[in-house]
Design a protein around this motif. Structure first.
Motif, PDB file in Angstrom:
ATOM      1  N   LEU A   4       0.833  -1.202   0.000  1.00 49.63           N
ATOM      2  CA  LEU A   4       0.000   0.000   0.000  1.00 49.63           C
ATOM      3  C   LEU A   4       0.869   1.253   0.000  1.00 49.63           C
ATOM      4  O   LEU A   4       0.589   2.212  -0.729  1.00 49.63           O
ATOM      5  CB  LEU A   4      -0.931   0.000   1.214  1.00 49.63           C
ATOM      6  CG  LEU A   4      -1.823   1.230   1.371  1.00 49.63           C
ATOM      7  CD1 LEU A   4      -2.776   1.344   0.184  1.00 49.63           C
ATOM      8  CD2 LEU A   4      -2.595   1.163   2.666  1.00 49.63           C
ATOM      9  N   LEU A   5       1.946   1.238   0.771  1.00 57.30           N
ATOM     10  CA  LEU A   5       2.845   2.385   0.816  1.00 57.30           C
ATOM     11  C   LEU A   5       3.490   2.620  -0.549  1.00 57.30           C
ATOM     12  O   LEU A   5       3.538   3.745  -1.037  1.00 57.30           O
ATOM     13  CB  LEU A   5       3.916   2.173   1.886  1.00 57.30           C
ATOM     14  CG  LEU A   5       4.944   3.293   2.020  1.00 57.30           C
ATOM     15  CD1 LEU A   5       4.252   4.582   2.436  1.00 57.30           C
ATOM     16  CD2 LEU A   5       6.014   2.913   3.020  1.00 57.30           C
ATOM     17  N   TRP A   6       3.960   1.546  -1.178  1.00 55.27           N
ATOM     18  CA  TRP A   6       4.561   1.699  -2.500  1.00 55.27           C
ATOM     19  C   TRP A   6       3.542   2.163  -3.527  1.00 55.27           C
ATOM     20  O   TRP A   6       3.844   2.950  -4.418  1.00 55.27           O
ATOM     21  CB  TRP A   6       5.216   0.396  -2.958  1.00 55.27           C
ATOM     22  CG  TRP A   6       6.614   0.292  -2.464  1.00 55.27           C
ATOM     23  CD1 TRP A   6       7.094  -0.587  -1.559  1.00 55.27           C
ATOM     24  CD2 TRP A   6       7.719   1.131  -2.833  1.00 55.27           C
ATOM     25  NE1 TRP A   6       8.421  -0.360  -1.337  1.00 55.27           N
ATOM     26  CE2 TRP A   6       8.839   0.692  -2.111  1.00 55.27           C
ATOM     27  CE3 TRP A   6       7.871   2.219  -3.699  1.00 55.27           C
ATOM     28  CZ2 TRP A   6      10.082   1.283  -2.212  1.00 55.27           C
ATOM     29  CZ3 TRP A   6       9.118   2.804  -3.810  1.00 55.27           C
ATOM     30  CH2 TRP A   6      10.196   2.349  -3.078  1.00 55.27           C
ATOM     31  N   PHE A   7       2.308   1.670  -3.424  1.00 57.05           N
ATOM     32  CA  PHE A   7       1.267   2.119  -4.338  1.00 57.05           C
ATOM     33  C   PHE A   7       1.029   3.621  -4.186  1.00 57.05           C
ATOM     34  O   PHE A   7       0.901   4.337  -5.185  1.00 57.05           O
ATOM     35  CB  PHE A   7      -0.046   1.358  -4.078  1.00 57.05           C
ATOM     36  CG  PHE A   7      -1.182   1.876  -4.910  1.00 57.05           C
ATOM     37  CD1 PHE A   7      -1.262   1.589  -6.253  1.00 57.05           C
ATOM     38  CD2 PHE A   7      -2.171   2.672  -4.339  1.00 57.05           C
ATOM     39  CE1 PHE A   7      -2.306   2.075  -7.023  1.00 57.05           C
ATOM     40  CE2 PHE A   7      -3.213   3.167  -5.090  1.00 57.05           C
ATOM     41  CZ  PHE A   7      -3.279   2.860  -6.443  1.00 57.05           C
ATOM     42  N   LEU A   8       0.993   4.100  -2.967  1.00 57.77           N
ATOM     43  CA  LEU A   8       0.797   5.532  -2.742  1.00 57.77           C
ATOM     44  C   LEU A   8       1.953   6.347  -3.292  1.00 57.77           C
ATOM     45  O   LEU A   8       1.754   7.425  -3.853  1.00 57.77           O
ATOM     46  CB  LEU A   8       0.609   5.810  -1.246  1.00 57.77           C
ATOM     47  CG  LEU A   8      -0.682   5.304  -0.636  1.00 57.77           C
ATOM     48  CD1 LEU A   8      -0.695   5.554   0.873  1.00 57.77           C
ATOM     49  CD2 LEU A   8      -1.876   5.953  -1.291  1.00 57.77           C
ATOM     50  N   VAL A   9       3.168   5.833  -3.155  1.00 58.29           N
ATOM     51  CA  VAL A   9       4.336   6.550  -3.664  1.00 58.29           C
ATOM     52  C   VAL A   9       4.321   6.579  -5.186  1.00 58.29           C
ATOM     53  O   VAL A   9       4.505   7.625  -5.814  1.00 58.29           O
ATOM     54  CB  VAL A   9       5.637   5.910  -3.141  1.00 58.29           C
ATOM     55  CG1 VAL A   9       6.853   6.469  -3.856  1.00 58.29           C
ATOM     56  CG2 VAL A   9       5.755   6.105  -1.641  1.00 58.29           C
ATOM     57  N   ALA A  11       1.764   5.911  -7.358  1.00 59.45           N
ATOM     58  CA  ALA A  11       0.579   6.551  -7.929  1.00 59.45           C
ATOM     59  C   ALA A  11       0.436   7.995  -7.471  1.00 59.45           C
ATOM     60  O   ALA A  11      -0.040   8.847  -8.218  1.00 59.45           O
ATOM     61  CB  ALA A  11      -0.667   5.764  -7.559  1.00 59.45           C
ATOM     62  N   GLY A  12       0.847   8.283  -6.264  1.00 56.20           N
ATOM     63  CA  GLY A  12       0.666   9.627  -5.726  1.00 56.20           C
ATOM     64  C   GLY A  12       1.647  10.636  -6.285  1.00 56.20           C
ATOM     65  O   GLY A  12       1.303  11.808  -6.447  1.00 56.20           O
ATOM     66  N   GLY A  13       2.857  10.210  -6.588  1.00 52.46           N
ATOM     67  CA  GLY A  13       3.867  11.126  -7.124  1.00 52.46           C
ATOM     68  C   GLY A  13       3.431  11.792  -8.415  1.00 52.46           C
ATOM     69  O   GLY A  13       3.383  13.025  -8.508  1.00 52.46           O
ATOM     70  N   PRO A  14       3.088  10.993  -9.443  1.00 53.90           N
ATOM     71  CA  PRO A  14       2.618  11.607 -10.690  1.00 53.90           C
ATOM     72  C   PRO A  14       1.333  12.414 -10.516  1.00 53.90           C
ATOM     73  O   PRO A  14       1.148  13.441 -11.174  1.00 53.90           O
ATOM     74  CB  PRO A  14       2.374  10.407 -11.609  1.00 53.90           C
ATOM     75  CG  PRO A  14       3.266   9.350 -11.078  1.00 53.90           C
ATOM     76  CD  PRO A  14       3.304   9.563  -9.596  1.00 53.90           C
ATOM     77  N   PHE A  15       0.470  11.963  -9.620  1.00 49.90           N
ATOM     78  CA  PHE A  15      -0.763  12.712  -9.365  1.00 49.90           C
ATOM     79  C   PHE A  15      -0.447  14.089  -8.790  1.00 49.90           C
ATOM     80  O   PHE A  15      -1.007  15.096  -9.223  1.00 49.90           O
ATOM     81  CB  PHE A  15      -1.668  11.930  -8.416  1.00 49.90           C
ATOM     82  CG  PHE A  15      -2.920  12.670  -8.056  1.00 49.90           C
ATOM     83  CD1 PHE A  15      -3.965  12.758  -8.954  1.00 49.90           C
ATOM     84  CD2 PHE A  15      -3.042  13.299  -6.827  1.00 49.90           C
ATOM     85  CE1 PHE A  15      -5.122  13.452  -8.629  1.00 49.90           C
ATOM     86  CE2 PHE A  15      -4.185  13.992  -6.493  1.00 49.90           C
ATOM     87  CZ  PHE A  15      -5.234  14.067  -7.399  1.00 49.90           C
TER      88      PHE A  15
END
Length: 54
Positions: A4-9, A11-15
């Motif tokens: 979940l942490l890696w997904f946030l990193v 997906a969240g970075g480009p967002f």
């Protein structure tokens, strides 16, 4: 939890980058007619001060 942490990193970075770029484009102010005239006048002055060697 680790995934979940890696997904946030990932997906969240480009967002966040896209959101910052959209915000900057929305907030960008265009020059008024008078400001464009003054800009062009000052640019012409700089080129004539240089002696016209371009």
């Amino acid at each position: 939890m680790e995934y979940l942490l890696w997904f946030l990193v990932v997906a969240g970075g480009p967002f966040l980058l896209a959101a910052a770029m959209i915000y900057a484009l929305v907030r960008k102010r265009r020059l008024s007619r008078e400001e464009k005239i003054m800009r062009d006048r000052k640019t012409a002055e700089l080129y004539t001060e240089d002696g016209g060697s371009a």
